[in-house]
Design a protein around this motif. Sequence first.
Motif, mmCIF file in Angstrom:
data_model
loop_
_atom_site.group_PDB
_atom_site.id
_atom_site.type_symbol
_atom_site.label_atom_id
_atom_site.label_comp_id
_atom_site.label_asym_id
_atom_site.label_seq_id
_atom_site.Cartn_x
_atom_site.Cartn_y
_atom_site.Cartn_z
ATOM 1 N N UNK A 111 0.851 -1.182 0.000
ATOM 2 C CA UNK A 111 0.000 0.000 0.000
ATOM 3 C C UNK A 111 0.889 1.234 0.000
ATOM 4 N N UNK A 112 0.332 2.335 -0.446
ATOM 5 C CA UNK A 112 1.092 3.582 -0.439
ATOM 6 C C UNK A 112 1.115 4.149 0.973
ATOM 7 N N UNK A 113 2.034 5.040 1.196
ATOM 8 C CA UNK A 113 2.189 5.661 2.509
ATOM 9 C C UNK A 113 0.905 6.350 2.966
ATOM 10 N N UNK A 114 0.110 6.833 2.030
ATOM 11 C CA UNK A 114 -1.133 7.508 2.404
ATOM 12 C C UNK A 114 -2.102 6.576 3.127
ATOM 13 N N UNK A 115 -1.968 5.269 2.940
ATOM 14 C CA UNK A 115 -2.882 4.316 3.578
ATOM 15 C C UNK A 115 -2.731 4.313 5.092
ATOM 16 N N UNK A 116 -1.537 4.579 5.603
ATOM 17 C CA UNK A 116 -1.392 4.542 7.062
ATOM 18 C C UNK A 116 -1.927 5.796 7.725
ATOM 19 N N UNK A 117 -2.308 6.783 6.927
ATOM 20 C CA UNK A 117 -2.957 7.969 7.485
ATOM 21 C C UNK A 117 -4.387 7.651 7.922
ATOM 22 N N UNK A 118 -4.896 6.494 7.506
ATOM 23 C CA UNK A 118 -6.233 6.035 7.889
ATOM 24 C C UNK A 118 -6.083 4.705 8.621
ATOM 25 N N UNK A 119 -5.639 4.754 9.871
ATOM 26 C CA UNK A 119 -5.305 3.505 10.577
ATOM 27 C C UNK A 119 -6.471 2.544 10.716
ATOM 28 N N UNK A 120 -7.688 3.050 10.776
ATOM 29 C CA UNK A 120 -8.834 2.149 10.928
ATOM 30 C C UNK A 120 -9.016 1.286 9.688
ATOM 31 N N UNK A 121 -8.808 1.852 8.505
ATOM 32 C CA UNK A 121 -8.967 1.088 7.261
ATOM 33 C C UNK A 121 -7.862 0.040 7.121
ATOM 34 N N UNK A 122 -6.648 0.483 7.343
ATOM 35 C CA UNK A 122 -5.520 -0.433 7.216
ATOM 36 C C UNK A 122 -5.580 -1.508 8.292
ATOM 37 N N UNK A 123 -5.957 -1.124 9.492
ATOM 38 C CA UNK A 123 -6.075 -2.091 10.582
ATOM 39 C C UNK A 123 -7.144 -3.134 10.318
ATOM 40 N N UNK A 124 -8.270 -2.716 9.771
ATOM 41 C CA UNK A 124 -9.346 -3.652 9.431
ATOM 42 C C UNK A 124 -8.875 -4.647 8.377
ATOM 43 N N UNK A 125 -8.188 -4.146 7.359
ATOM 44 C CA UNK A 125 -7.669 -5.023 6.309
ATOM 45 C C UNK A 125 -6.635 -5.989 6.880
ATOM 46 N N UNK A 126 -5.702 -5.478 7.665
ATOM 47 C CA UNK A 126 -4.668 -6.339 8.244
ATOM 48 C C UNK A 126 -5.293 -7.432 9.109
ATOM 49 N N UNK A 127 -6.278 -7.080 9.907
ATOM 50 C CA UNK A 127 -6.947 -8.051 10.765
ATOM 51 C C UNK A 127 -7.663 -9.122 9.941
ATOM 52 N N UNK A 128 -8.293 -8.713 8.851
ATOM 53 C CA UNK A 128 -9.032 -9.660 8.011
ATOM 54 C C UNK A 128 -8.109 -10.559 7.198
ATOM 55 N N UNK A 129 -6.967 -10.049 6.783
ATOM 56 C CA UNK A 129 -6.098 -10.791 5.864
ATOM 57 C C UNK A 129 -4.991 -11.574 6.562
ATOM 58 N N UNK A 130 -4.589 -11.180 7.752
ATOM 59 C CA UNK A 130 -3.483 -11.856 8.445
ATOM 60 C C UNK A 130 -3.726 -13.343 8.668
ATOM 61 N N UNK A 131 -4.951 -13.784 8.977
ATOM 62 C CA UNK A 131 -5.145 -15.223 9.184
ATOM 63 C C UNK A 131 -4.766 -16.072 7.967
ATOM 64 N N UNK A 132 -4.687 -15.462 6.804
ATOM 65 C CA UNK A 132 -4.315 -16.190 5.585
ATOM 66 C C UNK A 132 -2.812 -16.158 5.334
ATOM 67 N N UNK A 133 -2.069 -15.494 6.211
ATOM 68 C CA UNK A 133 -0.621 -15.439 6.077
ATOM 69 C C UNK A 133 -0.115 -14.313 5.200
ATOM 70 N N UNK A 134 -1.001 -13.455 4.746
ATOM 71 C CA UNK A 134 -0.624 -12.337 3.880
ATOM 72 C C UNK A 134 0.216 -11.333 4.668
ATOM 73 N N UNK A 135 1.216 -10.788 4.001
ATOM 74 C CA UNK A 135 2.015 -9.717 4.591
ATOM 75 C C UNK A 135 1.591 -8.394 3.959
ATOM 76 N N UNK A 136 1.764 -7.319 4.714
ATOM 77 C CA UNK A 136 1.421 -5.989 4.219
ATOM 78 C C UNK A 136 2.665 -5.129 4.254
#
Length: 181
Positions: A111-136
Amino acid sequence: LAMGRVQLAEHPVVDAGGDLLHLECPLRVQLTPGGPYDSAARWLPMASRSQMMQRVDLVAAELALAAIARDGRARSVHVAADSLAEPGFTQAMARLLGGAPDAARRLAFEVSESAIAHPERLGLAATAWRPYGVRIGLENAGRSMHLLLEARARGVDYLKVDGRFLRGIARDPQLAEYARQ
């Protein structure tokens, strides 16, 4: 997209020892039948204006998962910050990952650096995708050094720092320590 005139380019990302970390796979789109497969510089503005980014990102992930299933090589694809803001995108991506669990463990989303300016969006994605072993990963990082210090807490596993932003990092002990990690 509907006609399947898409493909992934493959650029190796290596560590300091020259070992392959993963293949960075930007999406290429064939805008006219029989024409070249164009880089994002050509088609991205159209996709963005047409509000197609989430579909573009899902197609890139589908292609990457299929390629990983074929050859087992780790890959990364870009996910637009705009896609993270779209209702249902995170869940649609999670369903895609769940359909290819072995390949998903070898996939990274950048993701681009601008994505971390919205921690709720990035956090939701990380929480949903981490169980599959995906790295961000955070690509082309460095414009906002204070955000880099918070990146890990916001769901980022690795940084790809733009070289022009590294000058002087040794003078900031906090950033230098983070870079060593």
